[in-house]
Design a protein around this motif. Structure first.
Motif, mmCIF file in Angstrom:
data_model
loop_
_atom_site.group_PDB
_atom_site.id
_atom_site.type_symbol
_atom_site.label_atom_id
_atom_site.label_comp_id
_atom_site.label_asym_id
_atom_site.label_seq_id
_atom_site.Cartn_x
_atom_site.Cartn_y
_atom_site.Cartn_z
ATOM 1 N N HIS A 3 0.811 -1.212 0.000
ATOM 2 C CA HIS A 3 0.000 0.000 0.000
ATOM 3 C C HIS A 3 0.848 1.267 0.000
ATOM 4 N N GLY A 4 2.148 1.157 0.302
ATOM 5 C CA GLY A 4 3.026 2.311 0.272
ATOM 6 C C GLY A 4 2.541 3.436 1.160
ATOM 7 N N ILE A 5 2.579 4.633 0.603
ATOM 8 C CA ILE A 5 2.205 5.804 1.394
ATOM 9 C C ILE A 5 0.726 5.784 1.784
ATOM 10 N N LEU A 6 -0.095 5.061 1.006
ATOM 11 C CA LEU A 6 -1.515 4.978 1.331
ATOM 12 C C LEU A 6 -1.765 4.219 2.637
ATOM 13 N N SER A 7 -0.775 3.424 3.057
ATOM 14 C CA SER A 7 -0.952 2.697 4.322
ATOM 15 C C SER A 7 -1.033 3.645 5.511
ATOM 16 N N LEU A 8 -0.630 4.910 5.297
ATOM 17 C CA LEU A 8 -0.727 5.919 6.353
ATOM 18 C C LEU A 8 -2.144 6.451 6.523
ATOM 19 N N LEU A 9 -2.995 6.194 5.525
ATOM 20 C CA LEU A 9 -4.327 6.811 5.537
ATOM 21 C C LEU A 9 -5.146 6.481 6.785
ATOM 22 N N PRO A 10 -5.297 5.218 7.180
ATOM 23 C CA PRO A 10 -6.120 4.943 8.379
ATOM 24 C C PRO A 10 -5.608 5.599 9.653
ATOM 25 N N PRO A 11 -4.301 5.452 10.000
ATOM 26 C CA PRO A 11 -3.860 6.121 11.229
ATOM 27 C C PRO A 11 -3.903 7.643 11.136
ATOM 28 N N VAL A 12 -3.566 8.205 9.960
ATOM 29 C CA VAL A 12 -3.626 9.662 9.815
ATOM 30 C C VAL A 12 -5.064 10.135 9.920
ATOM 31 N N LEU A 13 -5.977 9.400 9.310
ATOM 32 C CA LEU A 13 -7.396 9.752 9.416
ATOM 33 C C LEU A 13 -7.842 9.738 10.868
ATOM 34 N N ALA A 14 -7.423 8.703 11.603
ATOM 35 C CA ALA A 14 -7.778 8.626 13.022
ATOM 36 C C ALA A 14 -7.218 9.813 13.795
ATOM 37 N N GLY A 366 0.685 -2.872 6.719
ATOM 38 C CA GLY A 366 2.118 -2.636 6.637
ATOM 39 C C GLY A 366 2.500 -1.187 6.875
ATOM 40 N N THR A 367 1.688 -0.483 7.668
ATOM 41 C CA THR A 367 1.947 0.941 7.933
ATOM 42 C C THR A 367 3.320 1.136 8.564
ATOM 43 N N GLY A 368 3.631 0.318 9.548
ATOM 44 C CA GLY A 368 4.905 0.459 10.241
ATOM 45 C C GLY A 368 6.088 0.237 9.336
#
Length: 524
Positions: A3-14, A366-368
């Motif tokens: 997912h690359g940079i998109l994997s940041l979307l859920p935690p950033v959204l939160a 794979g956000t981490g």
């Protein structure tokens, strides 16, 4: 899939939703839903698959193929027991009795503040219980010695969360140990269990350790700086413990009136039993886990923490209930108190369930790993602890919640450490815990800060403004300690650095306050 940079979307959204709405559950829920949709986006009927995945994760918290998931289930039961124990201690008048007992024995201003500080250390089972109980117990004593309510609120707040976050026998300890257990299992860390990891992290929680130490140093050396100086001078010179111009004093009118003939034992017995019984069952379950042939360390490595907390909580609850009946408290009053205790723990349970769920979502995305690849490229690994301390502090300050910050940041920190340098696992987890308490102490919307104000009978804004300078001093100290910890990997060197830096800062404050005192004396 990657997912690359998109994997940041859920935690950033939160994170963004938490900042905007100040509602942790809504924000975590949105992150969980978006993350689950991303995990299943390539599948047919991906919405149904995401919903099923979330439902399966939540269900697995309580039930597995082998039956009841005792770890998570016992932790939740323990939290409810803590709420009921706290309610029973209040109803029996144990807190009031302890305050009257101390009133006849403490003769100095420093001694009164020491008493409140020691109570904050002893009553560590829950921060809400700590904040409200210590404030109400100590108030008669500190009032007599003309200690401002703002100073009492500082003492209460600076021992409540810091003590709870380093104690395994507390609602915080149970919550954090559970999250750590999930992180360790996710990354295959088997050299230590969740309890052992928590105990190893505790001395690395530099902000909590030095915040507690600073409380006693401030009391002993009369280090009143900033707005606190104004409040303390007014209290000593006029006897006015609060700024009357701000209106009615919060916490003066209590909805629940405790028994007037309560005993000190009503407070001491349940808490001592909780500690003693929990430790005993940790040893018993540890022996069972090692089949009776191991040393003390191995026993605690293999102990069933959740079961020990539950059994200890049940025995403590039974003792508090017996004391309530001995005091001839009406059954209806006991029932209402127990229900209020259960309700007080519901927010913690809700956040815990959401935290368990988002751990799985973040790991699946794979956000981490993505963050770790960026950190490894641009930021030296040794700087991770101090940077995560500052980031967690900013989050907790903005949201007013330590537990919400734990839920979001601990899994991410664990993923980063696992991908960059597994030896940094415990230091980065400690940095998140410490930063969360730091931000919580600075935040005007923190629930613990609000309850500390109410328990001490201080106007909330006065407590926030008077505590902030001290929190910043300890925050600077913790930054130095985490920098050394990241560079050397030594907890001992981190503590030594922090101790030296804190001593230097407090010495400078002492010189400054003495000069102010001399100037005031010369003018008068």
């Amino acid at each position: 899939m990657e997912h690359g940079i998109l994997s940041l979307l859920p935690p950033v959204l939160a994170l963004v939703l938490v900042l905007i709405t100040k509602r942790v559950l809504l924000s975590l829920g949105a992150g969980i839903i978006v993350g689950a949709l991303m995990v299943h986006q390539t599948e047919d009927m991906f919405v149904n698959a995401a919903i099923a995945d979330i439902a399966g994760t939540v269900t697995s918290i309580f039930w597995t193929a082998d039956g009841v998931n005792t770890w998570e289930f016992y932790i939740i039961l323990f939290l409810f027991l803590l709420g009921m124990i706290a309610a029973l201690i209040t109803i029996t008048g144990g807190g009031r009795a302890f305050g009257e007992w101390a009133l006849a024995r403490v003769k100095t201003r420093a001694g009164a503040q020491f008493t409140a500080g020691f109570l904050g250390i002893i009553i560590f089972i829950d921060d809400y219980f700590n904040s409200l109980t210590v404030g109400n117990v100590s108030r008669p004593l500190t009032d007599r010695h003309r200690i401002s309510r703002a100073k009492l609120a500082y003492v209460v707040d600076s021992t409540a969360a810091p003590m709870c976050v380093i104690s395994p026998v507390s609602s915080w300890g149970a919550y954090i140990i559970t999250i750590i257990g999930g992180i360790l299992a996710t990354h295959g860390v088997a050299q230590y269990g969740s309890l052992q990891a928590f105990l190893m992290i505790a001395p690395m929680n530099f902000y909590a350790v030095f915040a507690i130490i600073a409380v006693f140093a401030v009391a002993y050396w009369k280090l009143d700086i900033g707005p606190m100086r104004t409040h303390e001078h007014r209290a000593m010179e006029t006897g006015e413990l609060v700024d009357r111009s701000r209106g009615a004093i919060p916490g003066e009118n209590e909805e629940t009136v405790p028994q007037t003939d309560g005993k000190v034992a009503d407070l001491v017995i349940p808490i001592l039993i909780l500690i003693g019984a929990t430790v005993l069952f940790m040893v018993i379950t540890g022996i069972q886990g090692t089949e009776g042939d191991a040393g003390l360390l191995a026993i605690f490595e293999n102990t069933d923490v959740a079961a020990a907390l539950l059994y200890g909580g049940l025995i403590s609850f039974a003792s508090a209930l017996i004391l309530a009946f001995v005091r001839r408290i009406r059954v209806s009053q006991i029932g209402l108190g127990l229900w209020s205790g259960v309700k007080s723990m519901l927010p913690a349970v809700y956040i815990l369930v959401f935290a368990w769920t988002i751990i799985e979502v973040i790991d699946a995305l794979g956000t981490g790993e993505y963050l770790a690849s960026q950190v490894d490229t641009f930021i030296p690994a040794a700087l991770l602890p101090v940077l995560l301390f500052v980031l967690a502090g900013f989050m907790a300050f903005s949201t007013g919640t330590s537990w919400g910050t734990f839920a979001i940041m601990l899994p991410i920190a664990g993923d980063i450490a696992a991908a960059v340098d597994i030896t940094l696992m415990l230091p980065v987890l400690a940095a998140v815990l410490a930063g969360s308490i730091f931000g919580d102490h600075c935040s005007p919307i923190s629930d613990t800060t609000i309850l500390s104000s109410a328990g001490a009978g201080s106007h909330h804004i006065d407590h926030v403004l008077t505590q902030l300078p001290y929190a910043l001093l300890i925050g600077i100290t913790a930054c130095g300690s985490f920098l050394v910890l990241g560079l050397t990997g030594s907890t001992l060197l981190g503590l030594a650095t922090g101790a030296a830096l804190l001593a230097l800062l407090l010495f400078a404050v002492r010189i400054y306050t003495k000069r102010l005192d001399n100037s005031s004396a010369a003018v008068s």
